[in-house]
Structures are given as C-alpha cells and as structure tokens.
Design a protein around this motif. Structure first.
Motif, mmCIF file in Angstrom:
data_model
loop_
_atom_site.group_PDB
_atom_site.id
_atom_site.type_symbol
_atom_site.label_atom_id
_atom_site.label_comp_id
_atom_site.label_asym_id
_atom_site.label_seq_id
_atom_site.Cartn_x
_atom_site.Cartn_y
_atom_site.Cartn_z
ATOM 1 N N GLU A 20 0.851 -1.197 0.000
ATOM 2 C CA GLU A 20 0.000 0.000 0.000
ATOM 3 C C GLU A 20 0.873 1.228 0.000
ATOM 4 O O GLU A 20 0.615 2.177 -0.745
ATOM 5 C CB GLU A 20 -0.840 0.040 1.271
ATOM 6 N N GLU A 21 1.877 1.235 0.824
ATOM 7 C CA GLU A 21 2.777 2.382 0.902
ATOM 8 C C GLU A 21 3.508 2.556 -0.427
ATOM 9 O O GLU A 21 3.661 3.672 -0.926
ATOM 10 C CB GLU A 21 3.795 2.190 2.022
ATOM 11 N N ALA A 22 3.960 1.462 -0.989
ATOM 12 C CA ALA A 22 4.676 1.516 -2.261
ATOM 13 C C ALA A 22 3.733 2.016 -3.347
ATOM 14 O O ALA A 22 4.110 2.840 -4.189
ATOM 15 C CB ALA A 22 5.230 0.153 -2.621
ATOM 16 N N ARG A 23 2.503 1.481 -3.312
ATOM 17 C CA ARG A 23 1.523 1.919 -4.289
ATOM 18 C C ARG A 23 1.219 3.400 -4.103
ATOM 19 O O ARG A 23 1.114 4.142 -5.084
ATOM 20 C CB ARG A 23 0.241 1.104 -4.091
ATOM 21 N N ALA A 24 1.082 3.871 -2.883
ATOM 22 C CA ALA A 24 0.806 5.273 -2.590
ATOM 23 C C ALA A 24 1.956 6.122 -3.085
ATOM 24 O O ALA A 24 1.762 7.193 -3.681
ATOM 25 C CB ALA A 24 0.577 5.478 -1.106
ATOM 26 N N LYS A 25 3.200 5.636 -2.851
ATOM 27 C CA LYS A 25 4.366 6.377 -3.317
ATOM 28 C C LYS A 25 4.381 6.428 -4.844
ATOM 29 O O LYS A 25 4.687 7.456 -5.448
ATOM 30 C CB LYS A 25 5.650 5.731 -2.813
ATOM 31 N N VAL A 26 4.056 5.326 -5.477
ATOM 32 C CA VAL A 26 4.032 5.273 -6.945
ATOM 33 C C VAL A 26 2.958 6.212 -7.456
ATOM 34 O O VAL A 26 3.168 6.961 -8.415
ATOM 35 C CB VAL A 26 3.811 3.826 -7.434
ATOM 36 N N GLU A 27 1.776 6.175 -6.816
ATOM 37 C CA GLU A 27 0.699 7.060 -7.242
ATOM 38 C C GLU A 27 1.086 8.519 -7.051
ATOM 39 O O GLU A 27 0.797 9.380 -7.884
ATOM 40 C CB GLU A 27 -0.589 6.730 -6.483
ATOM 41 N N GLU A 28 1.726 8.788 -5.910
ATOM 42 C CA GLU A 28 2.184 10.149 -5.634
ATOM 43 C C GLU A 28 3.200 10.572 -6.693
ATOM 44 O O GLU A 28 3.146 11.687 -7.210
ATOM 45 C CB GLU A 28 2.821 10.192 -4.230
ATOM 46 N N ARG A 29 4.117 9.629 -6.987
ATOM 47 C CA ARG A 29 5.144 9.932 -8.002
ATOM 48 C C ARG A 29 4.492 10.110 -9.370
ATOM 49 O O ARG A 29 4.864 11.006 -10.120
ATOM 50 C CB ARG A 29 6.169 8.797 -8.039
ATOM 51 N N VAL A 30 3.495 9.312 -9.710
ATOM 52 C CA VAL A 30 2.761 9.424 -10.966
ATOM 53 C C VAL A 30 2.079 10.779 -11.018
ATOM 54 O O VAL A 30 2.094 11.462 -12.042
ATOM 55 C CB VAL A 30 1.754 8.268 -11.120
ATOM 56 N N GLU A 31 1.470 11.184 -9.888
ATOM 57 C CA GLU A 31 0.797 12.481 -9.832
ATOM 58 C C GLU A 31 1.805 13.603 -10.020
ATOM 59 O O GLU A 31 1.551 14.566 -10.755
ATOM 60 C CB GLU A 31 0.062 12.627 -8.487
ATOM 61 N N GLU A 32 2.957 13.485 -9.366
ATOM 62 C CA GLU A 32 4.016 14.488 -9.529
ATOM 63 C C GLU A 32 4.461 14.557 -10.992
ATOM 64 O O GLU A 32 4.620 15.646 -11.550
ATOM 65 C CB GLU A 32 5.232 14.138 -8.659
#
Length: 168
Positions: A20-32
């Motif tokens: 979940e954390e990795a996915r959240a980080k990936v999503e955050e990075r995707v959003e960035e």
C-alpha cells in the motif's frame, strides 16, 4: 478492501501495508510526474504561442523587407531618371553657355564695328562741317563780290550817265 492471495502473500498483513505504501508512493510519483508533464505542456504551449508570434513577426519582417526592396527599386529608378534629366539639363546648360559665349563674342565684334562706324561718321561729319563752313565762307565772299560788283556797276552806270550827260 484488498483481496490478497494468501499463497502469494506469505508475509501477511505487513506485506499488504508495504505494498500500500509503495503503491501510494508510486501514485504520488505518478501524480508528480503528471503535474510536471502538465507544466511542461503549459511551457510547450507557451513556446508554441511564442513560436506562432515569432512566425507572424517573421512574416511581417519579410513583407516589410519586400516592400522596402520594392521601394528601393522604385527610388533607384526615379534617381536614375532624375540623373538622366540632370545630365540633359547640364548638356543644355553647356550648349546655352557656349551659345552665350558666341553671342558675347559677336556682340564685342559688333560693338567694335559700331564704334568704328561712329568714329568714321564723326570724321565724315567733321569733314562735312568743314566743307560746309568753306562753302558758307565762299558764299559770303561771292555775296561780297556780287555786292561789290553791283556797287561798281551802279558806279559805272553813274559814270556813263555822267558822260552821256556831259556829252549832251
């Protein structure tokens, strides 16, 4: 809710949290990255607008250069015409000055002839006046001689009258 295959996920709920954390980080990075892409797209859009304005400005500059070239050609042609006209005027001026010099020379020549004629006329006039004076003087002598002759004739007639009277 997450469906987790227990056979695949041997780590239990901890692995789910990390995922979940990795996915959240990936999503955050995707959003960035998406935000960064949007910024780049806006920049590109701004560059496209700038490029469009520059292209329009370049077209105006090219058009202005063409007009300037046409104007230069027109004025070069006009300058050529004016220079030709100037050469013609200068040629006519030279011709007029040459004719003027000829006329002035002819005038000097004519003035000399007139002065010579006047001098000759003065000379003839003085000779005429001299001859006229001589004629008047002769006429006066002739008149005196005529008067003297008249006087002598009267005197002679008187003497003859006297003789005739005395002879009578």
């Amino acid at each position: 809710t997450m469906i987790v295959d227990e056979s695949f996920n041997e780590g239990g709920p901890e692995v789910d949290v990390r995922e979940e954390e990795a996915r959240a980080k990936v999503e955050e990075r995707v959003e960035e990255l998406q935000n960064e892409i949007l910024r780049y797209e806006e920049r590109v859009k701004g560059h496209d607008e700038t490029e469009s304005r520059l292209k329009k400005a370049l077209k105006r500059i090219i058009h202005m250069k063409q007009k300037a070239s046409q104007a230069k050609s027109f004025y070069d042609h006009k300058i050529g015409e004016v220079l030709e006209e100037k050469e013609g005027v200068e040629g006519r001026l030279e011709e007029v000055e040459r004719k003027k010099a000829e006329v002035e020379e002819e005038l000097k020549s004519t003035q000399l002839v007139v002065m010579n004629m006047e001098a000759e006329s003065d000379h003839h006039r003085s000779r005429f006046d001299k001859v006229l004076a001589e004629i008047k003087e002769r006429d006066a002598k002739i008149e005196r001689a005529r008067l003297e002759l008249e006087k002598l004739r009267r005197g002679a007639a008187g003497v003859q009258e006297e003789r005739r009277r005395t002879e009578e």
